[in-house]
Design a protein around this motif. Structure first.
Motif, PDB file in Angstrom:
ATOM      1  N   GLU A  90       0.836  -1.206   0.000  1.00 41.80           N
ATOM      2  CA  GLU A  90       0.000   0.000   0.000  1.00 41.80           C
ATOM      3  C   GLU A  90       0.867   1.251   0.000  1.00 41.80           C
ATOM      4  OE1 GLU A  90      -2.659  -0.395   3.298  1.00 41.80           O
ATOM      5  OE2 GLU A  90      -3.761  -2.044   2.366  1.00 41.80           O
ATOM      6  N   ALA A  91       1.958   1.238   0.760  1.00 40.83           N
ATOM      7  CA  ALA A  91       2.854   2.399   0.829  1.00 40.83           C
ATOM      8  C   ALA A  91       3.512   2.645  -0.527  1.00 40.83           C
ATOM      9  CB  ALA A  91       3.914   2.185   1.911  1.00 40.83           C
ATOM     10  N   VAL A  92       3.938   1.572  -1.198  1.00 41.58           N
ATOM     11  CA  VAL A  92       4.557   1.719  -2.519  1.00 41.58           C
ATOM     12  C   VAL A  92       3.558   2.303  -3.507  1.00 41.58           C
ATOM     13  CG1 VAL A  92       5.483   0.425  -4.481  1.00 41.58           C
ATOM     14  CG2 VAL A  92       6.302  -0.057  -2.167  1.00 41.58           C
ATOM     15  N   THR A  93       2.322   1.817  -3.462  1.00 39.49           N
ATOM     16  CA  THR A  93       1.270   2.321  -4.356  1.00 39.49           C
ATOM     17  C   THR A  93       1.036   3.808  -4.123  1.00 39.49           C
ATOM     18  OG1 THR A  93       0.223   0.150  -4.403  1.00 39.49           O
ATOM     19  CG2 THR A  93      -1.147   2.020  -5.061  1.00 39.49           C
ATOM     20  N   GLU A  94       0.952   4.215  -2.856  1.00 42.28           N
ATOM     21  CA  GLU A  94       0.741   5.631  -2.534  1.00 42.28           C
ATOM     22  C   GLU A  94       1.920   6.477  -3.037  1.00 42.28           C
ATOM     23  OE1 GLU A  94      -0.037   6.046   1.640  1.00 42.28           O
ATOM     24  OE2 GLU A  94      -1.782   4.732   1.544  1.00 42.28           O
ATOM     25  N   GLU A  95       3.124   5.955  -2.874  1.00 42.85           N
ATOM     26  CA  GLU A  95       4.315   6.684  -3.315  1.00 42.85           C
ATOM     27  C   GLU A  95       4.297   6.859  -4.836  1.00 42.85           C
ATOM     28  OE1 GLU A  95       9.101   6.017  -3.183  1.00 42.85           O
ATOM     29  OE2 GLU A  95       7.938   5.415  -1.426  1.00 42.85           O
ATOM     30  N   LEU A  96       3.947   5.817  -5.565  1.00 46.22           N
ATOM     31  CA  LEU A  96       3.869   5.903  -7.025  1.00 46.22           C
ATOM     32  C   LEU A  96       2.807   6.912  -7.459  1.00 46.22           C
ATOM     33  CD1 LEU A  96       4.226   2.171  -8.094  1.00 46.22           C
ATOM     34  CD2 LEU A  96       5.868   4.009  -8.463  1.00 46.22           C
ATOM     35  N   GLU A  97       1.683   6.925  -6.760  1.00 43.46           N
ATOM     36  CA  GLU A  97       0.623   7.879  -7.089  1.00 43.46           C
ATOM     37  C   GLU A  97       1.106   9.316  -6.887  1.00 43.46           C
ATOM     38  OE1 GLU A  97      -2.619   6.590  -4.640  1.00 43.46           O
ATOM     39  OE2 GLU A  97      -3.160   4.957  -6.000  1.00 43.46           O
ATOM     40  N   LEU A  98       1.877   9.549  -5.814  1.00 44.47           N
ATOM     41  CA  LEU A  98       2.420  10.890  -5.555  1.00 44.47           C
ATOM     42  C   LEU A  98       3.409  11.301  -6.635  1.00 44.47           C
ATOM     43  CD1 LEU A  98       2.947  10.825  -1.681  1.00 44.47           C
ATOM     44  CD2 LEU A  98       1.324  12.242  -2.958  1.00 44.47           C
ATOM     45  N   VAL A  99       4.267  10.369  -7.064  1.00 43.90           N
ATOM     46  CA  VAL A  99       5.236  10.663  -8.122  1.00 43.90           C
ATOM     47  C   VAL A  99       4.497  11.018  -9.409  1.00 43.90           C
ATOM     48  CG1 VAL A  99       7.008   9.631  -9.608  1.00 43.90           C
ATOM     49  CG2 VAL A  99       7.115   9.306  -7.129  1.00 43.90           C
ATOM     50  N   GLU A 100       3.483  10.217  -9.761  1.00 42.63           N
ATOM     51  CA  GLU A 100       2.713  10.485 -10.973  1.00 42.63           C
ATOM     52  C   GLU A 100       2.022  11.845 -10.889  1.00 42.63           C
ATOM     53  OE1 GLU A 100       0.106   7.147 -11.346  1.00 42.63           O
ATOM     54  OE2 GLU A 100       1.715   5.787 -11.935  1.00 42.63           O
ATOM     55  N   GLU A 103       4.584  14.592 -11.417  1.00 39.37           N
ATOM     56  CA  GLU A 103       4.969  14.689 -12.828  1.00 39.37           C
ATOM     57  C   GLU A 103       3.899  15.422 -13.639  1.00 39.37           C
ATOM     58  OE1 GLU A 103       5.706  10.647 -13.988  1.00 39.37           O
ATOM     59  OE2 GLU A 103       7.690  10.611 -13.079  1.00 39.37           O
ATOM     60  N   LYS A 104       2.646  15.140 -13.350  1.00 41.92           N
ATOM     61  CA  LYS A 104       1.555  15.796 -14.054  1.00 41.92           C
ATOM     62  C   LYS A 104       1.544  17.313 -13.745  1.00 41.92           C
ATOM     63  CE  LYS A 104      -1.548  11.850 -14.385  1.00 41.92           C
ATOM     64  NZ  LYS A 104      -2.778  11.225 -13.901  1.00 41.92           N
ATOM     65  N   GLU A 105       1.775  17.650 -12.486  1.00 40.74           N
ATOM     66  CA  GLU A 105       1.789  19.053 -12.090  1.00 40.74           C
ATOM     67  C   GLU A 105       2.949  19.786 -12.761  1.00 40.74           C
ATOM     68  OE1 GLU A 105       1.862  18.969  -7.807  1.00 40.74           O
ATOM     69  OE2 GLU A 105      -0.255  18.427  -7.672  1.00 40.74           O
ATOM     70  N   GLN A 106       4.105  19.131 -12.859  1.00 40.52           N
ATOM     71  CA  GLN A 106       5.253  19.738 -13.515  1.00 40.52           C
ATOM     72  C   GLN A 106       4.985  19.950 -15.001  1.00 40.52           C
ATOM     73  OE1 GLN A 106       8.635  17.269 -12.643  1.00 40.52           O
ATOM     74  NE2 GLN A 106       8.775  17.977 -10.513  1.00 40.52           N
ATOM     75  N   GLN A 107       4.299  19.029 -15.634  1.00 37.23           N
ATOM     76  CA  GLN A 107       3.954  19.169 -17.038  1.00 37.23           C
ATOM     77  C   GLN A 107       2.982  20.357 -17.238  1.00 37.23           C
ATOM     78  OE1 GLN A 107       2.487  15.346 -18.239  1.00 37.23           O
ATOM     79  NE2 GLN A 107       4.523  14.474 -18.472  1.00 37.23           N
ATOM     80  N   LEU A 108       2.054  20.525 -16.312  1.00 35.59           N
ATOM     81  CA  LEU A 108       1.101  21.635 -16.389  1.00 35.59           C
ATOM     82  C   LEU A 108       1.823  22.966 -16.250  1.00 35.59           C
ATOM     83  CD1 LEU A 108      -1.961  20.351 -14.329  1.00 35.59           C
ATOM     84  CD2 LEU A 108      -1.885  20.787 -16.790  1.00 35.59           C
ATOM     85  N   VAL A 109       2.822  23.021 -15.359  1.00 35.64           N
ATOM     86  CA  VAL A 109       3.579  24.247 -15.158  1.00 35.64           C
ATOM     87  C   VAL A 109       4.355  24.589 -16.414  1.00 35.64           C
ATOM     88  CG1 VAL A 109       5.503  25.261 -13.870  1.00 35.64           C
ATOM     89  CG2 VAL A 109       3.739  23.994 -12.640  1.00 35.64           C
ATOM     90  N   LYS A 110       4.928  23.613 -17.095  1.00 36.88           N
ATOM     91  CA  LYS A 110       5.692  23.836 -18.323  1.00 36.88           C
ATOM     92  C   LYS A 110       4.800  24.359 -19.432  1.00 36.88           C
ATOM     93  CE  LYS A 110       9.268  20.386 -17.464  1.00 36.88           C
ATOM     94  NZ  LYS A 110       9.826  19.096 -17.875  1.00 36.88           N
TER      95      LYS A 110
END
Length: 112
Positions: A90-100, A103-110
Motif C-alpha cells: 500500500e505504501a509503494v502504491t501511494e508513493e507511485l501515485e504521488l510521483v505520478e 509529474e503531471k503538475e510539472q507538465q502543467l507548469v511547463k
C-alpha cells in the motif's frame, strides 16, 4: 505458499473410506471457507506437501509412511493462497501515485 501466508480452505471433505484414519490422526480438522495462516510447510518425504497452521494445533503422531513422529499436516491442495495488500504494498502504491501526480503538475507548469 510460504510460512506467514494467509490461505483459505477450499476443500475440507474427507473420503468416507478414510474417515476413521483421519479422525484418529487429527483432533482438530479444518473448515471450508475459513482463513488460516501457514505456520510451517512439510515436504513429507516428497509424498504430499503438508501445511501446519497457526490456528490449528494437533498432537504429533507416528506416521509409518514417513517413518517419524510429526504433527499431522493438512494437504496443500486443500487451500488457496489469499493475496491481501500488505502495508508495504500500500505504501509503494501511494508513493507511485504521488510521483505520478508531481509529474503531471510539472507538465502543467511547463505548458503555462
Amino acid at each position: 505458499m510460504k510460512p506467514g501466508d494467509k490461505v483459505i480452505c477450499i476443500n475440507d471433505k474427507i473420503d468416507p473410506e478414510k474417515m476413521a484414519e483421519i479422525r484418529q490422526d487429527f483432533e482438530i480438522w479444518i473448515t471450508r471457507d475459513k482463513e488460516y495462516t501457514i505456520r510451517e510447510i512439510l515436504d513429507n518425504n516428497g509424498i504430499v506437501t503438508g501445511l501446519l497452521l497457526e490456528e490449528v494445533h494437533n498432537f504429533p503422531k507416528f506416521f509409518k509412511l514417513i517413518n517419524r513422529f510429526q504433527e499431522p499436516a493438512f494437504a496443500q491442495w486443500r487451500f488457496r493462497k489469499l493475496n491481501y495488500a500488505t502495508p508495504e504494498a500500500e505504501a509503494v502504491t501511494e508513493e507511485l501515485e504521488l510521483v505520478e501526480q508531481n509529474e503531471k503538475e510539472q507538465q502543467l507548469v511547463k505548458v503555462k
